[in-house]
Design a protein around this motif. Structure first.
Motif, PDB file in Angstrom:
ATOM      1  N   LYS A 129     -12.293  -1.525   3.737  1.00 14.42           N
ATOM      2  CA  LYS A 129     -11.967  -1.981   5.086  1.00 14.42           C
ATOM      3  C   LYS A 129     -11.686  -3.488   5.148  1.00 14.42           C
ATOM      4  O   LYS A 129     -11.257  -3.994   6.172  1.00 14.42           O
ATOM      5  N   ILE A 130     -11.975  -4.199   4.060  1.00 19.39           N
ATOM      6  CA  ILE A 130     -11.795  -5.652   4.061  1.00 19.39           C
ATOM      7  C   ILE A 130     -10.443  -5.997   3.460  1.00 19.39           C
ATOM      8  O   ILE A 130     -10.149  -5.654   2.327  1.00 19.39           O
ATOM      9  N   ASN A 131      -9.630  -6.679   4.226  1.00 17.67           N
ATOM     10  CA  ASN A 131      -8.338  -7.155   3.734  1.00 17.67           C
ATOM     11  C   ASN A 131      -8.204  -8.611   4.166  1.00 17.67           C
ATOM     12  O   ASN A 131      -7.564  -8.937   5.144  1.00 17.67           O
ATOM     13  N   ASN A 132      -8.865  -9.492   3.431  1.00 21.41           N
ATOM     14  CA  ASN A 132      -9.004 -10.874   3.854  1.00 21.41           C
ATOM     15  C   ASN A 132      -8.663 -11.799   2.700  1.00 21.41           C
ATOM     16  O   ASN A 132      -9.105 -11.590   1.573  1.00 21.41           O
ATOM     17  N   ASP A 133      -7.885 -12.849   3.005  1.00 22.31           N
ATOM     18  CA  ASP A 133      -7.532 -13.823   1.965  1.00 22.31           C
ATOM     19  C   ASP A 133      -8.771 -14.455   1.342  1.00 22.31           C
ATOM     20  O   ASP A 133      -8.726 -14.914   0.196  1.00 22.31           O
TER      21      ASP A 133
END
Length: 611
Positions: free
Chosen positions: A445-449
């Motif tokens: 669920k994490i799609n973070n730079d």
């Protein structure tokens, strides 16, 4: 090199599958495996797409003649020059102030416009469809570059190459095999180009944990493309079990990796011949350069020193009213004074520029001397075969940022203390505990730079073959018996920092990882004293305190007295002594046990009793 079973399985799969994925951990022979494929299938026409020019230049000498070695940008550059009239002799990098000035819009609008333009160039969309002001200007930018009204960018000509390719307006070759290296850092347009190329077998190879360019729009091709067959290269030829252990702890706890890294050779740590120093920022590299010059010790920067110093030097020109010398970062000339520049930095959140100001102020005109000496060492190393500089390799400290370190290795590597704190990354991702973060990581669920920051640390530690010098505070987590407890404590402190800053500043979206370190330290010291804790409890260790700790411990000062002197808990004292390898894990546990028994004079001398 003996072929592993994993490598043999991959070679055999070429005959069975048309789309193959290879998950290759650091040092696991990724490029060697691709070379084995080229050698084994010597009768086939193969295209190897390297990630950058440095990798391409190295690969050209390694791969057999049946393999064409190129970068995607190189293919695009050549095609645009051959089949269009676009002038690529002067490529630029636009900043928000450039766009603000050209199109007469605000900084904020310019920031958004640049993001839209970059996103369009980095994705596979055919056109910009939205019609608000920022999207219209982004489209104008692209159109202006097409007709020569604006100088092109690297991302522009890559996107234009893709558009010509998919619209079949330029010819392309037919290959038996197309191999995409460093697939984890492939942006959508590069991935689309790879998919559009004519190849009977497509192979993607990379390490998803070395994805460090999300800020440039990179998308992990290992996750994006559907494959017939997936393989692991999980056995590292580079490092020993100690370094593998650090990598495995990091990946298991912060990246949800279930496949462990194993090693072939448990390297002897006594025969150290090469030394690397890896930082997060150029500012830290410059401070190390200053120290090496003062000590009269040799060093070599991995990148051209011009790239490291140029922005800082031109900021120095700005700060000293010498704008006429600014040749590259023209946007600096548009600010009247330092206050205007700082306001701009805060508005667009330009960390690189903020660091450059700090360095320019700290060292002043000494930075010219630093760059001159850096160039001499850099040129000497590039000409080492003729001048014999390579014979002094055991004296040289090789300096690089983590972003430039990929593909490199040294016997001993120092990890600088300027990497973002793991707890701060989790807070900025929006989580209150390690467990909550891990749950969403597990569910993808994490799609973070910000996840790239964990990857950067993984890249850094896996450059070492034998020894790690653990200057970074993040090693406290990797060495802890209870990572969750330690990191959750730090998360709570970071949350308090954000609360205080939100009361001071009007800006709502405060990133703890972006806060000035000195400010954060001061605020925490004040809070510790207000809450009745030791002044430096939970704070990062300064170099001065690290040196003082070792000195006091060697003088047999009790751990309790050291705790009072340095204003830190006894557990923090023991953890730092273990991190810097003054004591072993066994010794740490023994001293902790003695302190728990209220033996006040617990000190170094007491360790004699356990052997």
């Amino acid at each position: 090199m003996k072929i592993t079973q994993q490598q043999q399985n991959i070679i055999d799969s070429i005959k069975k599958y048309s789309n193959i994925k290879i998950n290759a951990f650091a040092g696991s022979g990724k490029t060697s495996t691709l070379k084995l494929i080229s050698t084994y299938y010597s009768n086939m026409k193969i295209l190897y797409l390297a990630f950058n020019s440095a990798i391409k230049n190295e690969a050209i000498d390694k791969f057999p003649q049946n393999t064409y070695v190129k970068t995607t940008h190189g293919m695009a550059y050549g095609a645009i020059k051959k089949y269009t009239n676009i002038d690529l002799t002067s490529l630029v990098h636009y900043r928000p102030i450039d766009i603000s000035k050209k199109f007469e819009i605000s900084y904020n609008q310019a920031v958004v416009t640049l993001k839209i333009f970059d996103n369009f160039c980095n994705n596979a969309n055919i056109e910009i469809k939205k019609n608000d002001l920022e999207h219209r200007i982004a489209k104008k930018m692209f159109d202006f570059m097409l007709v020569g009204q604006m100088k092109p960018t690297h991302s522009f000509y890559l996107k234009y190459y893709y558009l010509l390719l998919v619209q079949k307006q330029i010819p392309q070759y037919n290959y038996d095999i197309v191999m995409l290296d460093e697939a984890q850092d492939t942006n959508e347009v590069t991935l689309a180009i790879f998919e559009a190329l004519n190849g009977k077998v497509k192979i993607c190879v990379g390490d998803q944990h070395q994805q460090i360019y999300s800020f440039r729009g990179s998308k992990n091709a290992l996750d994006k493309i559907k494959f017939d067959k997936s393989f692991y290269l999980s056995c590292s030829f580079r490092f020993n079990t100690t370094i593998a252990s650090f990598a495995n702890i990091l990946l298991e706890n912060f990246k949800n990796e279930q496949e462990p890294i194993t090693v072939i050779n448990n390297n002897d740590i006594t025969n150290i011949k090469s030394y690397g120093y890896i930082s997060r920022t150029n500012a830290t590299l410059i401070s190390i350069i200053a120290t090496r010059i003062e000590l009269q010790k040799p060093f070599v920067t991995i990148r051209d020193p011009y790239e490291i110093f140029n922005l800082t030097i031109e900021v120095y020109y700005f700060l000293t009213n010498q704008k006429q010398h600014i040749k590259q970062h023209y946007f600096l000339k548009d600010f009247m004074n330092e206050d205007e520049l700082i306001e701009y930095i805060q508005e667009v959140d330009d960390f690189e520029l903020k660091s450059a100001i700090k360095v320019a102020k700290e060292y002043g005109n000494k930075i010219f001397q630093f760059m001159d000496i850096s160039k001499r060492f850099y040129n000497a190393w590039n000409n080492r075969i003729n001048n014999g500089f390579d014979k002094r390799i055991n004296e040289i400290l090789f300096l690089t940022t983590a972003h430039t370190a990929k593909g490199l290795e040294w016997d001993s590597v120092t990890i600088a203390d300027d990497f973002i704190d793991f707890a701060d990354i989790i807070v900025d991702c929006g989580y209150n505990s390690l467990k909550a973060f891990q749950n969403d990581m597990y569910k993808h669920k994490i799609n973070n730079d910000l996840i790239d920051e964990f990857n950067l640390f993984y890249v850094a530690i896996t450059r070492a073959k034998k020894v790690l010098i653990k200057d970074s505070e993040n090693f406290h987590y990797l060495l802890s018996n209870n990572i969750a407890k330690l990191i959750n404590t730090r998360i709570k402190e970071s949350k308090k920092d954000i609360l205080i800053q939100s009361q001071i500043k009007t800006k709502k979206d405060i990133k703890i990882s972006k806060l000035d370190q000195k400010l954060k330290q001061t605020v925490r010291q004040e809070r510790n004293q207000q809450e009745g804790r030791l002044k430096n409890q939970g704070l990062k260790w300064s170099l001065e305190d690290k040196i003082k700790l070792k000195s006091l411990f060697r003088k047999n000062i009790s751990i309790v007295d050291i705790s009072i002197n340095l204003q830190r808990t006894t557990s923090a004292i023991l953890a730092e002594l273990y991190k810097n390898e003054t004591i072993t894990k066994k010794e740490q546990n023994y001293l902790a046990k003695m302190i728990k028994k209220n033996i006040y004079n617990t000190n170094k001398k007491m360790l004699e009793t356990i052997y």
